[in-house]
Design a protein around this motif. Structure first.
Motif, PDB file in Angstrom:
ATOM      1  N   LEU A   6     -19.757 -18.720   8.255  1.00 46.16           N
ATOM      2  CA  LEU A   6     -18.491 -18.546   8.973  1.00 46.16           C
ATOM      3  C   LEU A   6     -17.328 -19.145   8.184  1.00 46.16           C
ATOM      4  CD1 LEU A   6     -19.717 -19.313  12.592  1.00 46.16           C
ATOM      5  CD2 LEU A   6     -18.533 -17.211  11.917  1.00 46.16           C
ATOM      6  N   CYS A   7     -17.548 -20.309   7.592  1.00 42.38           N
ATOM      7  CA  CYS A   7     -16.481 -20.944   6.810  1.00 42.38           C
ATOM      8  C   CYS A   7     -16.150 -20.129   5.563  1.00 42.38           C
ATOM      9  CB  CYS A   7     -16.866 -22.378   6.445  1.00 42.38           C
ATOM     10  SG  CYS A   7     -16.757 -23.503   7.863  1.00 42.38           S
ATOM     11  N   GLU A   8     -17.138 -19.481   4.988  1.00 39.78           N
ATOM     12  CA  GLU A   8     -16.910 -18.658   3.798  1.00 39.78           C
ATOM     13  C   GLU A   8     -16.234 -17.331   4.124  1.00 39.78           C
ATOM     14  OE1 GLU A   8     -20.825 -18.257   2.151  1.00 39.78           O
ATOM     15  OE2 GLU A   8     -20.840 -20.316   1.376  1.00 39.78           O
ATOM     16  N   LYS A   9     -16.566 -16.737   5.278  1.00 41.41           N
ATOM     17  CA  LYS A   9     -16.129 -15.376   5.574  1.00 41.41           C
ATOM     18  C   LYS A   9     -15.131 -15.236   6.722  1.00 41.41           C
ATOM     19  CE  LYS A   9     -20.427 -13.095   4.146  1.00 41.41           C
ATOM     20  NZ  LYS A   9     -19.837 -12.192   3.150  1.00 41.41           N
ATOM     21  N   SER A  10     -15.121 -16.173   7.663  1.00 39.40           N
ATOM     22  CA  SER A  10     -14.453 -15.917   8.938  1.00 39.40           C
ATOM     23  C   SER A  10     -13.469 -16.970   9.419  1.00 39.40           C
ATOM     24  CB  SER A  10     -15.515 -15.753  10.035  1.00 39.40           C
ATOM     25  OG  SER A  10     -16.334 -14.641   9.772  1.00 39.40           O
ATOM     26  N   PHE A  11     -13.431 -18.129   8.808  1.00 41.46           N
ATOM     27  CA  PHE A  11     -12.642 -19.239   9.332  1.00 41.46           C
ATOM     28  C   PHE A  11     -11.634 -19.720   8.297  1.00 41.46           C
ATOM     29  CE2 PHE A  11     -12.200 -23.925  10.063  1.00 41.46           C
ATOM     30  CZ  PHE A  11     -11.587 -23.860  11.295  1.00 41.46           C
TER      31      PHE A  11
ATOM     32  N   CYS B 222     -14.751 -13.497  13.488  1.00 41.87           N
ATOM     33  CA  CYS B 222     -16.194 -13.529  13.256  1.00 41.87           C
ATOM     34  C   CYS B 222     -16.767 -12.238  12.681  1.00 41.87           C
ATOM     35  CB  CYS B 222     -16.925 -13.865  14.554  1.00 41.87           C
ATOM     36  SG  CYS B 222     -16.694 -15.569  15.072  1.00 41.87           S
ATOM     37  N   LYS B 223     -16.036 -11.135  12.763  1.00 42.17           N
ATOM     38  CA  LYS B 223     -16.610  -9.849  12.367  1.00 42.17           C
ATOM     39  C   LYS B 223     -17.129  -9.802  10.930  1.00 42.17           C
ATOM     40  CE  LYS B 223     -13.820  -7.868  15.933  1.00 42.17           C
ATOM     41  NZ  LYS B 223     -13.308  -9.196  16.292  1.00 42.17           N
TER      42      LYS B 223
ATOM     43  N   SER C  84     -25.379  -8.846   6.916  1.00 39.86           N
ATOM     44  CA  SER C  84     -26.801  -8.818   7.302  1.00 39.86           C
ATOM     45  C   SER C  84     -27.346 -10.213   7.595  1.00 39.86           C
ATOM     46  CB  SER C  84     -27.648  -8.128   6.231  1.00 39.86           C
ATOM     47  OG  SER C  84     -27.546  -8.814   5.003  1.00 39.86           O
ATOM     48  N   ARG C  85     -27.015 -11.202   6.772  1.00 40.50           N
ATOM     49  CA  ARG C  85     -27.517 -12.564   7.020  1.00 40.50           C
ATOM     50  C   ARG C  85     -26.824 -13.172   8.241  1.00 40.50           C
ATOM     51  NH1 ARG C  85     -32.123 -15.200   6.754  1.00 40.50           N
ATOM     52  NH2 ARG C  85     -31.768 -17.423   6.822  1.00 40.50           N
ATOM     53  N   GLY C  86     -25.517 -12.942   8.358  1.00 43.06           N
ATOM     54  CA  GLY C  86     -24.794 -13.461   9.515  1.00 43.06           C
ATOM     55  C   GLY C  86     -25.307 -12.872  10.812  1.00 43.06           C
ATOM     56  N   MET C  87     -25.608 -11.572  10.782  1.00 44.64           N
ATOM     57  CA  MET C  87     -26.157 -10.906  11.958  1.00 44.64           C
ATOM     58  C   MET C  87     -27.514 -11.501  12.323  1.00 44.64           C
ATOM     59  SD  MET C  87     -26.677  -6.800  12.509  1.00 44.64           S
ATOM     60  CE  MET C  87     -24.984  -6.450  12.099  1.00 44.64           C
ATOM     61  N   PHE C  88     -28.338 -11.734  11.308  1.00 47.03           N
ATOM     62  CA  PHE C  88     -29.650 -12.336  11.519  1.00 47.03           C
ATOM     63  C   PHE C  88     -29.507 -13.714  12.179  1.00 47.03           C
ATOM     64  CE2 PHE C  88     -32.957 -15.253  10.092  1.00 47.03           C
ATOM     65  CZ  PHE C  88     -34.125 -14.569  10.385  1.00 47.03           C
ATOM     66  N   LEU C  89     -28.663 -14.557  11.610  1.00 50.39           N
ATOM     67  CA  LEU C  89     -28.491 -15.916  12.124  1.00 50.39           C
ATOM     68  C   LEU C  89     -27.895 -15.912  13.534  1.00 50.39           C
ATOM     69  CD1 LEU C  89     -27.059 -17.487   8.861  1.00 50.39           C
ATOM     70  CD2 LEU C  89     -29.355 -17.880   9.815  1.00 50.39           C
ATOM     71  N   ALA C  90     -26.815 -15.162  13.731  1.00 51.32           N
ATOM     72  CA  ALA C  90     -26.169 -15.104  15.052  1.00 51.32           C
ATOM     73  C   ALA C  90     -27.131 -14.548  16.092  1.00 51.32           C
ATOM     74  CB  ALA C  90     -24.895 -14.265  14.993  1.00 51.32           C
TER      75      ALA C  90
END
Length: 189
Positions: free
Chosen positions: A9-14, A36-37, A43-49
């Motif tokens: 999230l810090c790398e991509k969304s925040f 957050c999108k 794929s990894r973010g979807m897996f974790l979330a």
């Protein structure tokens, strides 16, 4: 998993700034920007979330998980998929922003019946307004909302507002978690 999701999230969304430079939907300026999108569609973010949200709802006795399109959609699908992997199937559903006006007029897309228990999810909560709207629309379709899960709580009163409608409301990650990570792991300039 949670720490890995915070990192992603810090790398991509925040985004965080000492000064309020980010304009919110309300028009108010903020030190924090969360979208957050990019993470939930990764794929990894979807897996974790998906796995973290499934863990948050697995004991709630729900038939479905979903929320207001579009923020909740990838999380709902990921959590539903994770539930299938764990052999505890939970159906995903999506709540429209505008009511369908043709065919069968309804707010919700998915395979649920009135009276079934569901969890409402959202990617980010600031005031909680979109989550509350989703709760009201799910209830208007006869669903029993027993839990709400927010992926990122901006800690600006949203969680408390949602709890007025759904007492069992939790967040996976808070703004403080994200700020702490950024301060401990500064991104290269």
């Amino acid at each position: 998993m949670k720490q890995e999701l915070i990192k992603l999230l810090c790398e991509k969304s925040f985004k965080y700034s000492e000064e309020p430079i980010f304009k919110l939907v309300s028009g108010r300026m903020s030190q924090f920007y969360v979208n957050c999108k990019p993470t939930t569609l990764d794929s990894r973010g979807m897996f974790l979330a998906g796995h973290l949200v499934f863990e948050a709802v697995k004991d709630a006795g729900i038939h479905g998980i979903g929320g207001l399109t579009f923020g909740a959609d990838p999380i709902a699908v990921a959590a539903s998929f994770a539930s299938g992997l764990k052999d505890v199937p939970i159906k995903a559903f999506s709540i429209r922003k505008t009511q369908k006006d043709h065919g069968i007029v309804k707010w919700i897309e998915g395979d649920l019946m009135p009276g079934q228990k569901v969890a409402i999810i959202d990617d980010v909560a600031t005031t909680g307004g979109s989550t509350i709207m989703a709760v009201e629309r799910a209830r208007s379709e006869g669903l029993e909302v027993v839990k709400a899960v927010i992926l990122v709580d901006r800690q600006e009163g949203g969680l408390e507002n949602i709890k007025k409608y759904v007492p069992d409301t939790v967040s996976i990650i808070t703004r403080d978690d994200l700020v702490r990570y950024i301060k401990e792991n500064p991104l290269p300039e």
